[in-house]
Design a protein around this motif. Structure first.
Motif, PDB file in Angstrom:
ATOM      1  N   LYS A 228       0.884  -1.166   0.000  1.00 56.07           N
ATOM      2  CA  LYS A 228       0.000   0.000   0.000  1.00 56.07           C
ATOM      3  C   LYS A 228       0.923   1.217   0.000  1.00 56.07           C
ATOM      4  N   PHE A 229       1.008   1.845  -1.174  1.00 53.68           N
ATOM      5  CA  PHE A 229       1.923   2.977  -1.295  1.00 53.68           C
ATOM      6  C   PHE A 229       1.303   4.262  -0.755  1.00 53.68           C
ATOM      7  N   ILE A 230       2.132   5.073  -0.119  1.00 55.09           N
ATOM      8  CA  ILE A 230       1.722   6.413   0.302  1.00 55.09           C
ATOM      9  C   ILE A 230       2.000   7.315  -0.905  1.00 55.09           C
ATOM     10  N   GLU A 231       0.930   7.756  -1.570  1.00 52.03           N
ATOM     11  CA  GLU A 231       1.110   8.496  -2.832  1.00 52.03           C
ATOM     12  C   GLU A 231       0.863   9.996  -2.675  1.00 52.03           C
ATOM     13  N   THR A 232       0.074  10.370  -1.667  1.00 51.59           N
ATOM     14  CA  THR A 232      -0.304  11.776  -1.532  1.00 51.59           C
ATOM     15  C   THR A 232      -0.115  12.219  -0.077  1.00 51.59           C
TER      16      THR A 232
ATOM     17  N   LYS B 226      -3.401  10.360   6.759  1.00 47.35           N
ATOM     18  CA  LYS B 226      -4.362   9.361   7.222  1.00 47.35           C
ATOM     19  C   LYS B 226      -3.648   8.253   8.003  1.00 47.35           C
ATOM     20  N   LEU B 227      -2.562   7.770   7.438  1.00 51.68           N
ATOM     21  CA  LEU B 227      -1.812   6.695   8.095  1.00 51.68           C
ATOM     22  C   LEU B 227      -1.306   7.145   9.467  1.00 51.68           C
ATOM     23  N   ARG B 228      -0.795   8.375   9.517  1.00 49.31           N
ATOM     24  CA  ARG B 228      -0.262   8.872  10.798  1.00 49.31           C
ATOM     25  C   ARG B 228      -1.381   9.106  11.819  1.00 49.31           C
TER      26      ARG B 228
ATOM     27  N   GLN C  46       5.070   7.335  14.291  1.00 47.10           N
ATOM     28  CA  GLN C  46       4.667   8.156  13.136  1.00 47.10           C
ATOM     29  C   GLN C  46       5.676   8.042  11.994  1.00 47.10           C
ATOM     30  N   GLN C  47       6.219   6.831  11.821  1.00 50.82           N
ATOM     31  CA  GLN C  47       7.181   6.612  10.746  1.00 50.82           C
ATOM     32  C   GLN C  47       6.850   5.316  10.006  1.00 50.82           C
TER      33      GLN C  47
END
Ligand code: GSH
Length: 170
Positions: free
Chosen positions: A33-37, A43-45, A53-54
């Motif tokens: 699941k790539f972080i693209e934006t 959202k993930l954080r 938070q990493q």
């Protein structure tokens, strides 16, 4: 049956790459699941699933694993790729920590101020050829595990381009 591990990271090699290699070596299929934006990242954080938070973060076996070395150690232990005794484990740690040191120099390169970049690239090249690769040349069986290097005339030759280092910028 447990689902596939899910890897959360940016769409690049970075700190996730060694985790991908290790899962591949263990024969484990995984999803990414790539972080693209910036929104994906926020959202993930904000979901509270990143302990510090990493990323990298790997969802597997009901856990949300963070910290690259902790993730690698878990996978290596689970799939019996972490030596047969504590001496072998120490040796594996020595090789992998050496590679982690080199990797760290490369990972932080994009953050380097432009006026220091040439000097940093020169240092990476010097350390790669003079410090790290000679160690791995002595154990050629490990070479196949190193995706960015090729074996030419009994010597390990770095693939600078795939390492993200543009030789023509020199
Ligand atoms: N010690 C951590 C470092 C993780 C790390 O620095 N990740 C970066 C991306 S490569 C990150 O999430 N940076 C955002 C931040 O630190 O706020 C590890 O090895 O996983």
């Amino acid at each position: 049956m447990a689902g596939k591990p899910k890897l959360h990271y940016f769409n690049g090699r970075g700190r996730m790459e060694s985790i991908r290699w290790l899962l591949a070596a263990a024969g484990v299929e995984f999803e990414e699941k790539f972080i693209e934006t910036p929104e994906d990242w926020d959202k993930l954080r904000n979901d509270g699933c990143l302990m510090f938070q990493q990323v990298p973060m790997v969802e597997m076996d009901g856990m949300k694993l963070v910290q690259t070395r902790a993730i690698l150690n878990y996978i290596a232990t689970k799939y019996n790729l972490y030596g047969k005794d504590i001496k072998e484990r120490a040796l594996i740690d020595m090789y992998t920590e050496g590679m982690a040191d080199l990797n760290e120099m490369i990972i932080v390169l994009p953050l380097c101020p432009p006026d220091q970049k040439d000097a940093k690239i020169a240092l990476i090249k010097e350390r790669t050829t003079d410090r790290y690769l000679p160690v791995f040349e002595k154990v050629s069986g490990l070479v196949s595990a190193l995706g960015h290097w090729t074996w030419k005339q009994g010597k390990i030759v770095p693939d600078w381009h795939s390492l993200g280092i543009d030789l023509h910028s020199q």
